[in-house]
Design an enzyme around this catalytic site. Structure first.
Site, short mmCIF file in Angstrom:
data_model
loop_
_atom_site.label_atom_id
_atom_site.label_comp_id
_atom_site.label_asym_id
_atom_site.label_seq_id
_atom_site.Cartn_x
_atom_site.Cartn_y
_atom_site.Cartn_z
N THR A 98 0.82 -1.20 0.00
CA THR A 98 0.00 0.00 0.00
C THR A 98 0.86 1.26 0.00
O THR A 98 0.52 2.26 -0.64
CB THR A 98 -0.95 0.00 1.21
OG1 THR A 98 -1.83 -1.10 1.11
CG2 THR A 98 -1.75 1.28 1.28
N SER A 137 -7.27 -0.76 -6.12
CA SER A 137 -6.87 -1.12 -4.77
C SER A 137 -5.43 -1.60 -4.85
O SER A 137 -4.98 -2.09 -5.91
CB SER A 137 -7.77 -2.22 -4.22
OG SER A 137 -7.19 -2.82 -3.06
N THR A 138 -4.71 -1.47 -3.77
CA THR A 138 -3.37 -2.09 -3.74
C THR A 138 -3.48 -3.58 -4.03
O THR A 138 -2.56 -4.18 -4.58
CB THR A 138 -2.71 -1.85 -2.37
OG1 THR A 138 -2.62 -0.45 -2.13
CG2 THR A 138 -1.31 -2.45 -2.33
N ASN A 139 -4.62 -4.19 -3.68
CA ASN A 139 -4.83 -5.62 -3.92
C ASN A 139 -4.65 -6.01 -5.37
O ASN A 139 -4.22 -7.13 -5.67
CB ASN A 139 -6.23 -6.04 -3.48
CG ASN A 139 -6.45 -5.99 -1.98
OD1 ASN A 139 -7.48 -6.44 -1.51
ND2 ASN A 139 -5.53 -5.42 -1.23
N THR A 184 33.79 -39.91 -12.36
CA THR A 184 32.60 -40.05 -11.52
C THR A 184 33.07 -40.11 -10.08
O THR A 184 33.98 -40.85 -9.75
CB THR A 184 31.80 -41.32 -11.88
OG1 THR A 184 32.65 -42.47 -11.75
CG2 THR A 184 31.27 -41.25 -13.30
N SER A 315 46.27 -13.02 -5.24
CA SER A 315 46.67 -13.01 -3.84
C SER A 315 47.44 -11.75 -3.52
O SER A 315 48.21 -11.25 -4.36
CB SER A 315 47.52 -14.23 -3.50
OG SER A 315 48.02 -14.16 -2.18
N SER A 316 47.26 -11.27 -2.30
CA SER A 316 48.01 -10.11 -1.85
C SER A 316 49.36 -10.52 -1.27
O SER A 316 50.19 -9.66 -0.98
CB SER A 316 47.21 -9.34 -0.78
OG SER A 316 46.95 -10.20 0.33
N LYS A 321 49.91 -15.85 -8.25
CA LYS A 321 48.72 -16.67 -8.08
C LYS A 321 47.55 -16.04 -8.82
O LYS A 321 47.29 -14.84 -8.71
CB LYS A 321 48.38 -16.81 -6.59
CG LYS A 321 47.34 -17.87 -6.27
CD LYS A 321 47.26 -18.08 -4.76
CE LYS A 321 46.35 -19.23 -4.38
NZ LYS A 321 44.94 -18.94 -4.62
#
Length: 476
Positions: A98, A137-139, A184, A315-316, A321
């Site tokens: 609403t 209506s909001t409905n 698998t 990577s830091s 990497k």
């Protein structure tokens, strides 16, 4: 500042806003998230208000001059990007939507008032409820607007899903003659091709496309004209007959009115179906991302069957990497969508009697699922799939060292004997072919067929469907 009054009391509003008291109360009541109502939902709402005004004017319910002002205001608001400062309500809100419906009504009314030279809040001339919201209506407006927004957001998702399928199809064709080990349960199985693997990625996505199309189709049936709980109260028959057609003309969408306006208030099943299909798409994308991370793992101690494009330093602290960041982000979007689906399911189940009050959180979840999956597929295609290459040397090496050819040996020498050959090869480090040749269990022609990988991986649905040996006859 300006003051407005409602049934609860009076409230001061900033002088520069076009919304009114109902919007301000929603801002005070629902400080839940910084994410506001989605612009596509607002856009759909505006078009509903235009269709309603035009239909009410032709029915004689709304004076034509007022309808003209409302339509003009809507067109101005639609002519520019949705101003979220004027539509600031949290996407999560009480009241079954609403607040959003009234927010749109107020902004339209005040925009129209200003356009005709009147003060904002001069609702005696153009009223948010009596005129802009007439016959509604909001409905019925909120779920109708939500469905239109979902249809529009799904369009780019379909485009991107189709593009991803085509990209995977191109890779499947490119890799169709590159042999690799199938696995698998992460253990060596039998040889296949890298093309088959990529073909297996795209087939579920094709099914997802079809299922999502079916879910999207259900969104085109809307209950506009049903008013409160589908009763049609305060709605003219002319309006019920014509408003959806007028809306379809405005939106350029193929919309139809649900055959039962009361049933139209029960929209949750359509949203649950869509959410479920989005979750299935997320599952299939995430499974693919998992496989891409495994197949590209390494570069020395992993599978390294394929090479993903290097997109950023990984990577830091570890120089050189490079991580599979694109599949990783796809995984995370999928995890998020799983949660959104749980939210939609819970919200749908929690609906009571003639109205589900929890459509705001359903729409917020569905909008995010669609948009995030769309963006995830875009980056997956452009930044991963299109640039994948095969590590042919590693693939060939894995096949050469594989003991999977014992599967083709078992019809000739039996399962137990083939198992012994496998164990011997693994223990000694020799290839299975070397062990089999040393033990003189097969003819040269049989060995040639057993280890001819291209014959082994022929698709099972072709007349020449792979390697088949007749089991030895029982001479007793």
């Amino acid at each position: 500042m300006r003051n407005e009054v409602d049934s609860i009391g009076s409230l001061s509003l900033p002088s520069d806003v076009y919304y009114g008291i109902h919007t301000q109360r929603a801002l005070d009541n629902f400080p839940i998230t910084t994410q506001v109502t989605h612009p596509e939902l607002i856009r759909a709402f505006l078009q509903i208000k235009q269709a309603a005004a035009q239909t009410n004017a032709t029915s004689g319910s709304l004076p034509r001059p007022l309808a003209k002002h409302i339509v003009a205001a809507v067109k101005v608001l639609l002519s520019r990007p949705i101003d979220l400062k004027q539509f600031p309500i949290s996407a999560i809100q009480g009241g079954a939507g609403t607040s959003t419906n009234m927010n749109v009504n107020e902004v339209i009314a005040n925009t129209a008032l200003e356009m005709v030279g009147r003060e904002r809040g001069d609702y005696q001339y153009i009223h948010p409820n009596d005129h802009v919201n007439m016959g509604q209506s909001t409905n019925d407006t909120y779920p109708s607007a939500g469905k239109i927004a979902l249809i529009r957001l799904l369009a780019p998702l379909f485009t991107e899903l189709d593009a991803l399928i085509n990209s995977l199809s191109y890779k499947a064709e490119s890799f169709k003659s590159i042999y690799k080990m199938g696995r698998t349960q992460l253990q060596d199985a039998v040889p296949t091709t890298l093309g088959n693997s990529f073909h297996a990625f795209l087939k579920p996505l094709q099914r997802d496309y079809q299922r999502l199309q079916a879910a999207e189709k259900a969104l085109h049936s809307i209950n506009l004209g049903g008013s409160a709980i589908g009763s049609g109260i305060n709605v003219s028959y002319h309006y019920q007959v014509h408003v959806v057609d007028n809306l379809a003309s405005i939106t350029h969408l193929s919309l139809e009115q649900t055959s039962d306006l009361f049933d139209g208030t029960q929209n949750a099943d359509a949203f649950v179906m869509l959410s479920s299909q989005l979750k299935t798409l997320a599952v299939n994308l995430s499974k693919m991302a998992n496989d891409l991370r495994l197949l590209s793992s390494g570069p020395r101690s992993g599978f390294l069957e394929i090479n993903l494009p290097a997109k950023q330093a990984g990577s830091s602290i570890m120089p050189g990497k490079v991580n599979p960041v694109i599949p990783e982000v796809v995984n995370q979007v999928a995890f998020e969508v799983f949660g959104f689906d749980a939210t939609v399911t819970a919200a749908a189940e929690a609906g009571q009697l003639e109205l589900n009050a929890f459509e705001p959180i359903m729409f917020k979840s569905l909008f995010a699922s669609i948009e995030h999956l769309t963006h995830a597929m875009t980056t997956l295609r452009l930044n991963a799939i299109d640039g994948i290459s095969a590590n042919r040397q590693r693939l060939a090496q894995d096949i050469d060292l594989s003991t999977s050819f014992a599967t083709a040996m078992s019809p000739i020498i039996g399962y137990n004997a083939a198992s012994k050959l496998t164990k011997s090869a693994l223990k000694t480090g020799k290839t299975l072919r070397q062990i089999a040749t040393q033990q003189d269990l097969f003819t040269d022609q049989q060995l040639e067929h057993i280890f001819r990988v291209e014959e082994l991986v022929i698709n099972a649905r072709t007349p020449e469907h792979g390697l088949v040996f007749q089991a030895p006859k029982d001479e007793n």
